[in-house]
Design a protein around this motif. Structure first.
Motif, PDB file in Angstrom:
ATOM      1  N   GLY A 109       0.833  -1.212   0.000  1.00 58.90           N
ATOM      2  CA  GLY A 109       0.000   0.000   0.000  1.00 58.90           C
ATOM      3  C   GLY A 109       0.864   1.257   0.000  1.00 58.90           C
ATOM      4  O   GLY A 109       2.023   1.222  -0.404  1.00 58.90           O
ATOM      5  N   SER A 114      -0.925   8.365   7.092  1.00 59.40           N
ATOM      6  CA  SER A 114      -1.725   7.350   6.394  1.00 59.40           C
ATOM      7  C   SER A 114      -1.593   6.026   7.155  1.00 59.40           C
ATOM      8  O   SER A 114      -0.667   5.843   7.936  1.00 59.40           O
ATOM      9  N   ASN A 153       0.877  -5.579  -6.825  1.00 56.33           N
ATOM     10  CA  ASN A 153       0.282  -4.344  -7.372  1.00 56.33           C
ATOM     11  C   ASN A 153       0.903  -3.104  -6.728  1.00 56.33           C
ATOM     12  O   ASN A 153       1.016  -2.052  -7.352  1.00 56.33           O
ATOM     13  N   THR A 154       1.374  -3.258  -5.495  1.00 59.92           N
ATOM     14  CA  THR A 154       2.122  -2.162  -4.864  1.00 59.92           C
ATOM     15  C   THR A 154       3.409  -1.878  -5.638  1.00 59.92           C
ATOM     16  O   THR A 154       3.755  -0.726  -5.913  1.00 59.92           O
ATOM     17  N   LYS A 195      -5.364  12.162  -3.921  1.00 59.00           N
ATOM     18  CA  LYS A 195      -5.688  11.492  -2.671  1.00 59.00           C
ATOM     19  C   LYS A 195      -6.158  12.500  -1.619  1.00 59.00           C
ATOM     20  O   LYS A 195      -7.175  12.288  -0.963  1.00 59.00           O
ATOM     21  N   LYS A 254     -10.056  12.848  -0.182  1.00 58.37           N
ATOM     22  CA  LYS A 254     -10.327  12.746   1.258  1.00 58.37           C
ATOM     23  C   LYS A 254     -11.041  14.004   1.756  1.00 58.37           C
ATOM     24  O   LYS A 254     -12.032  13.924   2.476  1.00 58.37           O
ATOM     25  N   ARG A 269     -16.038  -1.897  -7.119  1.00 55.50           N
ATOM     26  CA  ARG A 269     -17.316  -2.602  -6.902  1.00 55.50           C
ATOM     27  C   ARG A 269     -18.119  -2.011  -5.755  1.00 55.50           C
ATOM     28  O   ARG A 269     -19.330  -2.195  -5.683  1.00 55.50           O
TER      29      ARG A 269
HETATM   30  P1  GTP Z   1      -4.062   5.361   1.811  1.00 57.85           P
HETATM   31  O1  GTP Z   1      -4.195   4.244   2.820  1.00 57.85           O
HETATM   32  O2  GTP Z   1      -5.286   6.204   1.677  1.00 57.85           O
HETATM   33  O3  GTP Z   1      -2.806   6.147   1.974  1.00 57.85           O
HETATM   34  O4  GTP Z   1      -3.926   4.676   0.388  1.00 57.85           O
HETATM   35  P2  GTP Z   1      -3.231   3.334  -0.108  1.00 57.85           P
HETATM   36  O5  GTP Z   1      -2.392   3.690  -1.303  1.00 57.85           O
HETATM   37  O6  GTP Z   1      -2.569   2.586   0.988  1.00 57.85           O
HETATM   38  O7  GTP Z   1      -4.478   2.554  -0.663  1.00 57.85           O
HETATM   39  P3  GTP Z   1      -5.473   1.587   0.055  1.00 57.85           P
HETATM   40  O8  GTP Z   1      -5.340   1.665   1.533  1.00 57.85           O
HETATM   41  O9  GTP Z   1      -6.791   1.827  -0.629  1.00 57.85           O
HETATM   42  O10 GTP Z   1      -4.962   0.181  -0.446  1.00 57.85           O
HETATM   43  C1  GTP Z   1      -3.758  -0.374   0.017  1.00 57.85           C
HETATM   44  C2  GTP Z   1      -3.307  -1.513  -0.864  1.00 57.85           C
HETATM   45  O11 GTP Z   1      -4.233  -2.570  -0.737  1.00 57.85           O
HETATM   46  C3  GTP Z   1      -3.272  -1.166  -2.340  1.00 57.85           C
HETATM   47  O12 GTP Z   1      -2.029  -0.614  -2.719  1.00 57.85           O
HETATM   48  C4  GTP Z   1      -3.494  -2.498  -2.944  1.00 57.85           C
HETATM   49  O13 GTP Z   1      -2.249  -3.189  -2.975  1.00 57.85           O
HETATM   50  C5  GTP Z   1      -4.404  -3.186  -1.955  1.00 57.85           C
HETATM   51  N1  GTP Z   1      -5.817  -3.021  -2.315  1.00 57.85           N
HETATM   52  C6  GTP Z   1      -6.677  -2.106  -1.844  1.00 57.85           C
HETATM   53  N2  GTP Z   1      -7.892  -2.247  -2.354  1.00 57.85           N
HETATM   54  C7  GTP Z   1      -7.802  -3.292  -3.157  1.00 57.85           C
HETATM   55  C8  GTP Z   1      -8.729  -3.927  -3.968  1.00 57.85           C
HETATM   56  O14 GTP Z   1      -9.907  -3.574  -4.071  1.00 57.85           O
HETATM   57  N3  GTP Z   1      -8.249  -4.984  -4.673  1.00 57.85           N
HETATM   58  C9  GTP Z   1      -6.972  -5.404  -4.584  1.00 57.85           C
HETATM   59  N4  GTP Z   1      -6.575  -6.444  -5.291  1.00 57.85           N
HETATM   60  N5  GTP Z   1      -6.068  -4.822  -3.829  1.00 57.85           N
HETATM   61  C10 GTP Z   1      -6.474  -3.777  -3.122  1.00 57.85           C
END
Ligand code: GTP
Ligand code: MG
Length: 361
Positions: A65, A76, A150-151, A173, A177, A324
């Motif tokens: 993430g 975050s 994906n990260t 972002k 928010k 979704r």
């Molecule tokens: P903030 O927490 O707001 O800083 O954003 P973030 O970039 O950490 O994104 P988030 O918390 O939404 O998601 C963290 C990680 O979880 C993403 O980078 C993805 O790797 C994974 N992830 C989040 N949502 C999904 C999803 O719907 N599907 C999949 N496959 N992975 C997800």
């Protein structure tokens, strides 16, 4: 004042755009996490890893993430993923329950476990303290290897053009928010979803593109199916970013501000929400081709299919719509916000900083 010199013959539009780019950099920089915050988070990760190893000695705790992909804002949450390398490991659900008990006993974290979720997780929060005025929120997932990949993909995209990509993503972002359209639980879109919308736009909408399509570039050497597939999904992408930066230069000269203005215009007006699927792997796809049509199956309204109002294909799990959770109302609100942002920027107030403040009001 702006450090960008203003040429006397610049038009008011050029001046506004140059000013706005500078404001966006300055705005985003002050929202980045401090060195201290990053160090505290790394300490927390190490501590948790040590504790998990008392249950599963062959485990590793990895960050994913935003803390790992370069799109992190101050305070975050932490996303952690536990990988277990041994053959005879505990079932994830049992591990989640045991770990929850252990952390409850040994640490000050508030603990909540979700052993039976799609990805079993332990949710932790730490109350604010003088050294940590915002506390910490942390999710530990298990064996979520696709999320690690994906990260890494998003991190590679960020590294190709750090200035434009990171500034745009971080700004969106914050904006999402502040405008309260970043809550999948309330029917709007996750941060991950917004990041994918930005990458999609930079790879597939902008012409010439700002970013190459890393998943469609030819590999440097032949690779086998075993190397490229994980849980049946193709996770290959071109990840030699040093090499890429020597060989690939974007022909798109747009500034961050120009890209942002056009991003809002595109998602306010041009993206085909009713029929289109944004796919960073394949470009614009049709809902119909993916079986992701909404609402009317066999001519009857079916609320249980209210899952595909907004369609964003996951880069690897291609049968999975990242958006979704977005409901009809949620999408209406999100589009309304794209329109509002496009309007604010089109009026070009005297000073870019005024526009930014209004955008994020
Ligand atoms: P903030 O927490 O707001 O800083 O954003 P973030 O970039 O950490 O994104 P988030 O918390 O939404 O998601 C963290 C990680 O979880 C993403 O980078 C993805 O790797 C994974 N992830 C989040 N949502 C999904 C999803 O719907 N599907 C999949 N496959 N992975 C997800
Ligand atoms: Mg996160």
């Amino acid at each position: 004042g702006s450090p960008i010199l203003q040429h006397p013959r610049q038009s008011s539009k050029q001046r506004f755009v140059a000013d706005l780019s500078q404001c966006l950099f300055d705005f985003v920089i002050q929202l980045l996490p401090t060195q201290e915050e990053m160090a505290v988070k790394e300490d927390v990760r190490k501590l948790l890893e040590r504790l998990i190893r008392t249950i599963e000695p062959d485990s590793r705790l990895l960050s994913f993430g935003s803390t790992a992909n370069g799109f992190s804002l101050r305070n975050s949450d932490m996303d952690l993923c536990c990988l277990i390398d041994s053959e005879d490991k505990l079932a994830a659900a049992d591990l989640v329950t045991m770990l929850g008990d252990l952390l409850e006993r040994e640490t000050k974290f508030h603990v909540k476990t979700l052993p039976h979720a799609r990805i079993p997780i332990v949710k932790l929060t730490l109350d604010p303290s003088p050294g940590l005025p915002h506390g910490i929120a942390c999710d530990i997932g298990f064996e979520n290897r696709l999320a690690l990949e994906n990260t890494r993909l998003l991190m590679c995209y960020a590294m190709i053009d750090p200035t434009r990509v990171r500034t745009l993503v971080l700004f969106l972002k914050v904006w999402s928010k502040r405008r309260k359209i970043n809550s999948p639980y309330k029917g709007t879109l996750s941060s991950y979803g917004y990041v994918l919308l930005v990458i999609y736009y930079l790879v597939h909408v902008k012409n010439p593109p700002v970013l190459p399509n890393l998943q469609q570039m030819p590999p440097l050497r032949p690779i086998t199916k075993e190397e490229t597939h994980l849980n049946g999904f193709n996770i290959w992408f071109f990840d030699d970013i040093d090499l890429l930066r020597q060989r690939w230069v974007s022909e798109n000269p747009d500034s961050v501000a120009e890209l942002l203005i056009d991003f809002f215009r595109y998602y306010a007006r041009d993206f085909q929400y009713n029929t289109g699927v944004a796919s960073i792997r394949s470009g614009l796809l049709k809902k119909e081709a993916k079986g992701w049509q909404n609402d009317y199956s066999g001519g009857r309204y079916d609320p249980s299919r209210e899952r595909n109002r907004l369609c964003i294909e996951d880069p690897f799990e291609i049968d999975y719509n990242v958006a979704r959770c977005v409901t009809k109302d949620g999408l209406y609100t999100i589009r309304g916000e794209f329109m509002r942002a496009a309007r604010v920027l089109a009026t070009r107030p005297d000073r870019a900083i005024v526009a930014l403040a209004e955008l994020c009001e």
